[in-house]
Design a protein around this motif. Sequence first.
Motif, PDB file in Angstrom:
ATOM      1  N   ARG A   1      50.858  46.223  33.859  1.00  0.00           N
ATOM      2  CA  ARG A   1      49.556  45.706  33.410  1.00  0.00           C
ATOM      3  C   ARG A   1      49.500  44.190  33.262  1.00  0.00           C
TER       4      ARG A   1
ATOM      5  N   ASP B   1      52.487  42.226  36.991  1.00  0.00           N
ATOM      6  CA  ASP B   1      51.944  42.401  38.343  1.00  0.00           C
ATOM      7  C   ASP B   1      50.582  41.732  38.477  1.00  0.00           C
ATOM      8  N   TYR B   2      49.771  41.866  37.432  1.00  0.00           N
ATOM      9  CA  TYR B   2      48.448  41.225  37.427  1.00  0.00           C
ATOM     10  C   TYR B   2      48.588  39.697  37.522  1.00  0.00           C
TER      11      TYR B   2
ATOM     12  N   LYS C   1      49.477  38.602  41.030  1.00  0.00           N
ATOM     13  CA  LYS C   1      48.317  38.755  41.927  1.00  0.00           C
ATOM     14  C   LYS C   1      47.346  37.598  41.732  1.00  0.00           C
ATOM     15  N   GLU C   2      47.100  37.258  40.466  1.00  0.00           N
ATOM     16  CA  GLU C   2      46.158  36.177  40.167  1.00  0.00           C
ATOM     17  C   GLU C   2      46.674  34.827  40.685  1.00  0.00           C
TER      18      GLU C   2
ATOM     19  N   GLU D   1      45.913  44.882  26.498  1.00  0.00           N
ATOM     20  CA  GLU D   1      46.499  45.980  27.262  1.00  0.00           C
ATOM     21  C   GLU D   1      47.730  46.610  26.604  1.00  0.00           C
TER      22      GLU D   1
END
Length: 395
Positions: A79, A82-83, A86-87, A103
Amino acid sequence: MKRVVVGLSGGVDSSVAAYLLKEKGYEVIGLFMKNWHDDSVTISNECPWLDDSNDAMLVANKLNIPFQTVDLSEQYKERIVDYMFKEYEKGRTPNPDVLCNREIKFDVFMDIALELGADYVATGHYCRKGILEKDGKVIYQLLSGVDTNKDQSYFLCQLSQEQLSKSLFPIGELTKPEVRAIATKLNLVTAEKKDSQGLCFIGKVKLPDFLQQQLKPKQGVIVEVPENASIYNVIKKQFATKENELQYLSRKIDYSIENGKVVGEHQGAHYFTKGQRKGLAVGGTPEPLFVIDTSVIDNIIYTGQGKNHPGLLKKALFINNNDIHWIREDLTLNTNETLEVDARIRYRQPLQKAILYKVENGMYIEFESLQSAITEGQFAAWYIKDELIGSGVIS
C-alpha cells in the motif's frame, strides 16, 4: 474500563500517550508495528526497527502494560512502498506519511486493535479530536495540536469520520517540552530519544538511496531557465469565466530544452522534486538553483535561480474529484459553491488564506498570495480556524 490499543513506535510521544491513557483509567495495550524487514533497501547496517521495538517493549514494561509486535510489512509494501515507486516513476512526489496513517495505522492496524477487543486506537500525534452534534448526528473533528510548532494534523488529513470515531490523541493538548518532561519524570528510556527522521516506520533510510533500489539511474541533463524566458511573458488575459481564470492560474507550464541552457547532468529525473535545492551539484550561479519542473519522459530537470523564480510560484492548484476527501462530510461543496479557508500544501507550512472553488470535475484552491513549489502528488489540506476539514491530492 474502555480498552485502548496504543501504537507504541519506540519514540517519546507514543510512550507518554500510553502513560496518560493509563492514568485516565483506560485498559492500555501496547502494540509495535513492524513495517519493514527487507534488508536490501535498508541502507545502513543499523536495524532501526529492532532498536525501536526494543524501546517500545521497555516502555511497556515500565508502564506495566501488555505488549506485542505485529508484522504489517506485507501490507506496508503493497500500500505504501509500491505506490511510492509508481508515483516517483510518473514524476510525482507522494507523501508516504499521510498514506501510512490512512492505509496502515488507522486501517490495517486499527482492524487488528478492534480484533483485540479495543474500543479505541491511540497514537502519539500532536493533534486533538473534537466532538459536536449537528442535526442530531455526532460529528468528529480533527483539530490542530496545541503545540503549533509540532502540530501534526496535516499527516492525518485523509482520515474518515469512522476512523476518527475510534481514535484518541492523548498528547494533543501538550507541547513537546511538556511531553519530554513527563517522560523524564517517569524515567522512560525514550525521554531523550531524538524524533525519528526518514520514512514512516522504515527508519533511517535516505529517500534517494531508497528510490535507487527500484528506479534505475538514468543520465540526463539539467537545464537552467532564466526568469525572463519568453515562456513567462504572458499577456494579462481577460477570462470569460472564473473557472477559465483558475484553469490558467493552476496550469502546468510545458518546458522544453529550448527554454534555457544545459548547465549540468543528473542520474534520473524521477529522483528529483519541485522546489528541491540540494543534490543538483551545479555551482557558480549568483543565486542557488531550484528545481522548477521535471520531465520523466524526456529525463530532463528544469531549474531556475533563486526562490522567487517565476517557475516556482503559482496562485492556484487543482484536485480531481476522486482525490477530494472531506473529513467534515457535512461541509462538502457542491458544484459552483465556494468556501473561504486556510490551507497548506505541505507539513509545517504556515496556513495560507485561500478560497475553494468546486467545479464539475474537481476543485480549485486559489491562494491569496503566490505559493512556492506546488507539487503534484502531495496533499493540500484545508482548515477552518484550527479544524482540518478536508484534503486532496494535488493533480
